[in-house]
Write a protein that holds these residues in place. Structure first.
Motif, PDB file in Angstrom:
ATOM      1  N   PRO A 263      -6.981  59.464 -27.016  1.00 57.81           N
ATOM      2  CA  PRO A 263      -5.934  59.873 -26.072  1.00 57.81           C
ATOM      3  C   PRO A 263      -4.635  60.215 -26.799  1.00 57.81           C
ATOM      4  O   PRO A 263      -4.296  59.611 -27.811  1.00 57.81           O
ATOM      5  CB  PRO A 263      -5.762  58.632 -25.183  1.00 57.81           C
ATOM      6  CG  PRO A 263      -6.272  57.488 -26.020  1.00 57.81           C
ATOM      7  CD  PRO A 263      -7.365  58.054 -26.862  1.00 57.81           C
ATOM      8  N   VAL A 264      -3.959  61.238 -26.257  1.00 56.27           N
ATOM      9  CA  VAL A 264      -2.686  61.673 -26.850  1.00 56.27           C
ATOM     10  C   VAL A 264      -1.585  60.702 -26.436  1.00 56.27           C
ATOM     11  O   VAL A 264      -1.438  60.373 -25.257  1.00 56.27           O
ATOM     12  CB  VAL A 264      -2.349  63.108 -26.398  1.00 56.27           C
ATOM     13  CG1 VAL A 264      -0.978  63.519 -26.937  1.00 56.27           C
ATOM     14  CG2 VAL A 264      -3.426  64.071 -26.858  1.00 56.27           C
ATOM     15  N   ARG A 265      -0.860  60.264 -27.415  1.00 61.77           N
ATOM     16  CA  ARG A 265       0.268  59.348 -27.155  1.00 61.77           C
ATOM     17  C   ARG A 265       1.536  60.178 -27.031  1.00 61.77           C
ATOM     18  O   ARG A 265       1.976  60.803 -27.987  1.00 61.77           O
ATOM     19  CB  ARG A 265       0.377  58.351 -28.314  1.00 61.77           C
ATOM     20  CG  ARG A 265       1.691  57.587 -28.370  1.00 61.77           C
ATOM     21  CD  ARG A 265       1.736  56.459 -27.351  1.00 61.77           C
ATOM     22  NE  ARG A 265       2.843  55.578 -27.651  1.00 61.77           N
ATOM     23  CZ  ARG A 265       4.092  55.763 -27.224  1.00 61.77           C
ATOM     24  NH1 ARG A 265       4.403  56.824 -26.468  1.00 61.77           N
ATOM     25  NH2 ARG A 265       5.034  54.900 -27.541  1.00 61.77           N
ATOM     26  N   ARG A 266       2.086  60.214 -25.820  1.00 64.28           N
ATOM     27  CA  ARG A 266       3.305  60.994 -25.579  1.00 64.28           C
ATOM     28  C   ARG A 266       4.500  60.054 -25.419  1.00 64.28           C
ATOM     29  O   ARG A 266       4.503  59.207 -24.525  1.00 64.28           O
ATOM     30  CB  ARG A 266       3.149  61.850 -24.322  1.00 64.28           C
ATOM     31  CG  ARG A 266       2.020  62.877 -24.438  1.00 64.28           C
ATOM     32  CD  ARG A 266       2.075  63.875 -23.298  1.00 64.28           C
ATOM     33  NE  ARG A 266       0.950  64.809 -23.344  1.00 64.28           N
ATOM     34  CZ  ARG A 266       0.885  65.868 -24.151  1.00 64.28           C
ATOM     35  NH1 ARG A 266       1.888  66.126 -24.972  1.00 64.28           N
ATOM     36  NH2 ARG A 266      -0.166  66.658 -24.121  1.00 64.28           N
ATOM     37  N   ALA A 342       6.062  66.583 -26.788  1.00 65.12           N
ATOM     38  CA  ALA A 342       6.035  65.767 -28.010  1.00 65.12           C
ATOM     39  C   ALA A 342       4.816  64.844 -28.000  1.00 65.12           C
ATOM     40  O   ALA A 342       4.425  64.311 -26.954  1.00 65.12           O
ATOM     41  CB  ALA A 342       7.321  64.954 -28.136  1.00 65.12           C
ATOM     42  N   GLU A 343       4.223  64.652 -29.182  1.00 59.24           N
ATOM     43  CA  GLU A 343       3.095  63.742 -29.361  1.00 59.24           C
ATOM     44  C   GLU A 343       3.354  62.866 -30.575  1.00 59.24           C
ATOM     45  O   GLU A 343       3.934  63.319 -31.558  1.00 59.24           O
ATOM     46  CB  GLU A 343       1.788  64.521 -29.588  1.00 59.24           C
ATOM     47  CG  GLU A 343       1.391  65.450 -28.469  1.00 59.24           C
ATOM     48  CD  GLU A 343       0.145  66.245 -28.830  1.00 59.24           C
ATOM     49  OE1 GLU A 343      -0.380  66.029 -29.943  1.00 59.24           O
ATOM     50  OE2 GLU A 343      -0.294  67.073 -28.008  1.00 59.24           O
ATOM     51  N   LYS A 344       2.912  61.637 -30.493  1.00 55.62           N
ATOM     52  CA  LYS A 344       2.983  60.761 -31.659  1.00 55.62           C
ATOM     53  C   LYS A 344       1.826  61.101 -32.598  1.00 55.62           C
ATOM     54  O   LYS A 344       0.693  61.280 -32.182  1.00 55.62           O
ATOM     55  CB  LYS A 344       2.878  59.296 -31.246  1.00 55.62           C
ATOM     56  CG  LYS A 344       4.137  58.753 -30.610  1.00 55.62           C
ATOM     57  CD  LYS A 344       5.208  58.443 -31.651  1.00 55.62           C
ATOM     58  CE  LYS A 344       4.831  57.270 -32.520  1.00 55.62           C
ATOM     59  NZ  LYS A 344       5.891  56.934 -33.478  1.00 55.62           N
ATOM     60  N   ILE A 351       6.689  62.699 -35.226  1.00 49.36           N
ATOM     61  CA  ILE A 351       6.494  63.208 -33.864  1.00 49.36           C
ATOM     62  C   ILE A 351       6.177  64.687 -33.965  1.00 49.36           C
ATOM     63  O   ILE A 351       6.870  65.446 -34.660  1.00 49.36           O
ATOM     64  CB  ILE A 351       7.742  62.967 -33.001  1.00 49.36           C
ATOM     65  CG1 ILE A 351       7.943  61.455 -32.818  1.00 49.36           C
ATOM     66  CG2 ILE A 351       7.600  63.659 -31.645  1.00 49.36           C
ATOM     67  CD1 ILE A 351       9.176  61.097 -32.030  1.00 49.36           C
ATOM     68  N   ILE A 352       5.117  65.106 -33.285  1.00 47.62           N
ATOM     69  CA  ILE A 352       4.665  66.486 -33.347  1.00 47.62           C
ATOM     70  C   ILE A 352       5.162  67.218 -32.111  1.00 47.62           C
ATOM     71  O   ILE A 352       5.039  66.733 -30.979  1.00 47.62           O
ATOM     72  CB  ILE A 352       3.125  66.540 -33.416  1.00 47.62           C
ATOM     73  CG1 ILE A 352       2.632  65.808 -34.669  1.00 47.62           C
ATOM     74  CG2 ILE A 352       2.622  67.980 -33.413  1.00 47.62           C
ATOM     75  CD1 ILE A 352       1.140  65.599 -34.704  1.00 47.62           C
ATOM     76  N   LEU A 353       5.731  68.432 -32.336  1.00 51.64           N
ATOM     77  CA  LEU A 353       6.233  69.251 -31.239  1.00 51.64           C
ATOM     78  C   LEU A 353       5.213  70.338 -30.930  1.00 51.64           C
ATOM     79  O   LEU A 353       4.807  71.098 -31.815  1.00 51.64           O
ATOM     80  CB  LEU A 353       7.575  69.872 -31.609  1.00 51.64           C
ATOM     81  CG  LEU A 353       8.707  68.881 -31.900  1.00 51.64           C
ATOM     82  CD1 LEU A 353       9.972  69.612 -32.328  1.00 51.64           C
ATOM     83  CD2 LEU A 353       8.981  68.017 -30.682  1.00 51.64           C
ATOM     84  N   VAL A 354       4.756  70.385 -29.680  1.00 55.05           N
ATOM     85  CA  VAL A 354       3.795  71.402 -29.228  1.00 55.05           C
ATOM     86  C   VAL A 354       4.516  72.329 -28.260  1.00 55.05           C
ATOM     87  O   VAL A 354       5.038  71.856 -27.232  1.00 55.05           O
ATOM     88  CB  VAL A 354       2.587  70.731 -28.557  1.00 55.05           C
ATOM     89  CG1 VAL A 354       1.575  71.801 -28.128  1.00 55.05           C
ATOM     90  CG2 VAL A 354       1.939  69.736 -29.478  1.00 55.05           C
TER      91      VAL A 354
END
Length: 362
Positions: A263-266, A342-344, A351-354
């Motif tokens: 699961p994506v951690r937001r 944003a995703e962890k 932090i990754i920016l999509v």
């Protein structure tokens, strides 16, 4: 018919045999053959069976092929002890339950100990093959019998019940494959197998190996009886072990392929604001350029060769999107705004920016 008498002198030839046996009265035929010197077993085409060895001779012939097997923990202290049989040069076979959970395996014979390494494990049949690189004489491989076992056949078990001295027991083959419990060895014998003898040899009256003794007990076995695995299984250990390993690898690969993505951690909006204030590293996409922030919320990153460095101000929306307001130096008073989810990252604080939405001249 009757046996015809003749004046021809008997002699040791095939013609004498034909001459003598002319009827169906076998008693008279045997009397006729008595003077020819021809062996009845030779006529039947069978070799006379070898005389069985005395128990003391069986032990003398087989004990050099049996070893003590010790399972050691990380401190080299014994946690379990059994027996093993030398089946080939520098190779010992024992039951896997003897060396279960061992950090190190040691085999010993005649007061000399050797370090052994697990080569193959046939878990389903509870048979393990050990490699002993330094094993040398007087230890010698056992001769393995190729004859099928028979119920009522006399057998001898050789192993080390106390971890020091070898002992021998004798009994009979009580049954083969009579237990419905498929997890136990199929041969049942009329002599008990102490724990220390488990993994030792079961030999026939000629001193040939017919099985590997097991201290496991079948659910339906008679009290005082023991179990053994057939010696014919020994040659199959490497192939079966490799097939099991391949099946396990295939199962593991299928499990990984079928597993849902993590699961994506937001992060929340507040977490994002705190991360920007702490100048936490951000990245544009999972493999993209690093975006640098200062505590005032200003951002910048190098666009790469042939592009202008970019910078501007940032803001965080209530639904936890990071919006970067970019000032274009070549265009006076022109601004572009891009908002990102944003995703962890899976590891580390990044932090990754999509990219989610781009707005022009907001």
């Amino acid at each position: 018919k009757r046996i015809t008498r003749t004046s021809r002198p008997p002699h040791r030839s095939h013609s004498t045999l034909v001459y003598c046996i002319q009827g169906r009265i076998m008693i008279r035929a045997i009397r006729c053959l008595a003077g020819t010197g021809i062996s009845l077993t030779a006529i039947a085409g069978f070799a006379a069976p070898a005389a069985p060895l005395a128990p003391v001779d069986v032990f003398e012939r087989t004990s050099s092929s049996v070893m003590v097997v010790r399972a050691l923990n990380e401190n080299e202290s014994p946690i379990r002890q059994g027996s093993g049989v030398i089946t080939a040069a520098k190779t010992v076979v024992t039951h896997c339950h003897v060396i279960a959970k061992a950090k190190q395996v040691q085999v010993r014979q005649g007061g000399v100990s050797y370090i052994a390494q697990l080569e193959f494990a046939d878990i389903d049949r509870d048979l393990c093959q050990l490699g002993v690189p330094d094993l040398r004489a007087p230890a010698s491989p056992a001769a393995i019998s190729l004859q099928p076992l028979k119920v009522g056949q006399r057998i001898f078990s050789v192993g080390s019940p106390n971890g020091r001295d070898f002992a021998m027991g004798d009994g009979l083959i009580y049954g083969i494959g009579i237990s419905p419990d498929s997890s136990t060895p199929p041969i049942e014998i009329t002599s008990a197998v102490p724990a220390g003898v488990s993994g030792g040899g079961i030999f026939d009256e000629s001193g040939k190996l017919v099985g590997i003794a097991s201290a496991l007990t079948a659910k339906t076995s008679i009290k005082g009886h023991g179990l053994a695995s057939p010696a014919a299984w020994i040659a199959e250990i490497p192939v079966r072990a490799k097939l099991r390993q391949a099946a396990e690898r295939n199962t593991a690969a299928q499990a990984v392929a079928a597993a849902p993505p993590p699961p994506v951690r937001r992060p929340s909006a507040e977490e994002l604001r705190q991360a920007i204030a702490r100048a936490t590293p951000f990245r544009m996409g999972r493999d993209g350029t690093e975006v640098k922030f200062d505590s005032g919320g200003w951002w910048s990153f190098d666009g790469g060769p042939g592009t202008f460095p970019r910078r501007g101000h940032s803001s965080v929306t209530a639904d936890a999107q990071v919006c970067l307001v970019q000032t274009v130096p070549q265009m006076q008073a022109s601004r572009l705004t891009a908002c990102y989810e944003a995703e962890k990252a899976e590891s580390g604080p990044t932090i990754i920016l999509v990219e989610k939405e781009r707005k022009a001249n907001p």
